[in-house]
Design an enzyme around this catalytic site. Sequence first.
Site, short mmCIF file in Angstrom:
data_model
loop_
_atom_site.label_atom_id
_atom_site.label_comp_id
_atom_site.label_asym_id
_atom_site.label_seq_id
_atom_site.Cartn_x
_atom_site.Cartn_y
_atom_site.Cartn_z
N GLY A 8 34.49 39.20 28.60
CA GLY A 8 35.83 39.67 28.19
C GLY A 8 36.36 38.89 26.99
N LEU A 10 36.83 39.72 24.00
CA LEU A 10 37.62 40.45 22.99
C LEU A 10 38.99 40.85 23.52
CD1 LEU A 10 34.85 42.78 21.46
CD2 LEU A 10 35.58 40.50 20.73
N GLY A 11 39.35 40.38 24.70
CA GLY A 11 40.65 40.72 25.28
C GLY A 11 41.77 39.87 24.71
N GLN A 12 42.98 40.10 25.23
CA GLN A 12 44.16 39.38 24.73
C GLN A 12 43.97 37.87 24.83
OE1 GLN A 12 47.58 39.40 27.26
NE2 GLN A 12 49.03 38.89 25.64
N ASP A 34 31.36 41.07 25.44
CA ASP A 34 32.33 42.11 25.84
C ASP A 34 31.61 43.45 25.75
OD1 ASP A 34 34.78 43.57 26.30
OD2 ASP A 34 35.85 41.79 25.63
N ASP A 52 27.98 44.18 29.87
CA ASP A 52 28.78 44.95 30.82
C ASP A 52 28.70 44.19 32.15
OD1 ASP A 52 29.78 46.70 32.66
OD2 ASP A 52 28.52 48.40 32.08
N TYR A 141 44.44 45.68 41.64
CA TYR A 141 44.31 44.49 40.79
C TYR A 141 44.62 43.23 41.63
CZ TYR A 141 45.51 41.33 36.89
OH TYR A 141 45.59 40.29 36.00
N LYS A 145 42.17 40.15 42.86
CA LYS A 145 42.44 38.74 42.54
C LYS A 145 42.41 37.87 43.80
CE LYS A 145 42.75 39.04 38.08
NZ LYS A 145 41.60 38.57 37.29
N ILE A 171 51.41 37.18 30.05
CA ILE A 171 51.13 36.35 28.86
C ILE A 171 51.60 37.09 27.61
CG2 ILE A 171 49.34 35.16 27.52
CD1 ILE A 171 49.71 33.99 30.36
C1 AKB Z 1 49.47 42.63 34.34
O1 AKB Z 1 50.62 42.93 34.01
O2 AKB Z 1 48.72 43.38 34.95
C2 AKB Z 1 48.98 41.24 34.02
C3 AKB Z 1 49.15 40.31 35.18
C4 AKB Z 1 50.45 40.20 35.84
O3 AKB Z 1 48.23 39.64 35.55
N1 AKB Z 1 49.65 40.70 32.89
#
Ligand code: AKB
Length: 321
Positions: A8, A10-12, A34, A52, A141, A145, A171
Amino acid sequence: MTRILMTGSLGQIGTELIALLRTKYGKENVIGTDLESPNEELEDLGPYQRLDVTDHTAIATAVELYNVDWLVHNASLLSASGERNPRLAMDVNIRGFEYAIEAAKEYNLRILTPSSMAAFGPSTPRLNTPDVTIMRPNTIYGVSKVYIELLGEYYHSKWGVDFRSLRYPGIISSGIMPEGGTTDYAVDIFYEALKQKTYECFLKPDATLPMMYMPDCLKGTLQLLEADNANLISRVFNVAAFSFSPGEIAAEIQIHIPDFEITYNPDFRQILAESWPQSLSDTNARAQWNWMPDYTLSMMVEDMLEKLAAKLEIEYLSGSE
Ligand code: AKB
């Protein structure tokens, strides 16, 4: 010299973190990966290959090829993208991490992977949320995590894998745009304030969330990555800087751009924001590896406006000057 592989990249966060790591550890020692195919521009910055993370052998093959010591596993779908495509989020976030932590075990790597405040859920205490509390997220998500955190801790206790993770708040940065997150509004708002002087927000005015400016995110990530293992009692850490709502950041921007206007049109991301803490307690990070943010909300806003105005070539004179 330490050699590092990043997924990853190339991400933010990846884009800025890999630049910092290349400055510290030497461009040739930090390998970016990436989904994008290699091109001259990317390869100029340092070694880069397409990878990938859902390919079950890809991470281990790259680890062996480049003979790395540390794996920074950033590849992940964010919260809003995850809700749009839960199956893909499971593949990337869950399967991808399983392959990464297996590679860390097999090749004896230090592995750092980001977690998020989204690991918390609607039944979590929302103010000054500690590291260990009720964790029942209601997004894929967040579920991914929590799984990453627990699996990483399991690999650490069972096989001694040097797993480390930070729970990032939203972020904010002036470089690569975040994609597919709920806190993305807090970056978009700056672009629109400068370009259009108006912004339609997909969260309600009082949706307060923890946030952090990129320089602090990079500082904290590097600190944890480099921390002496002997000083780490925990493996997963909340990190906090400041919290604000859309109404509050708009007011802060209006100090500099008085005719900026915000309107509200909340969508499904409002429900996600409501399920997350409003502020995080980061006492363990402070005690175990000296975490301390530098930027306040007003410092961040001033710096963002200056940097983006230069990037967009928009003439801008701070209203507070
Ligand atoms: C999102 O908004 O999905 C992320 C996070 C809270 O981890 N920035």
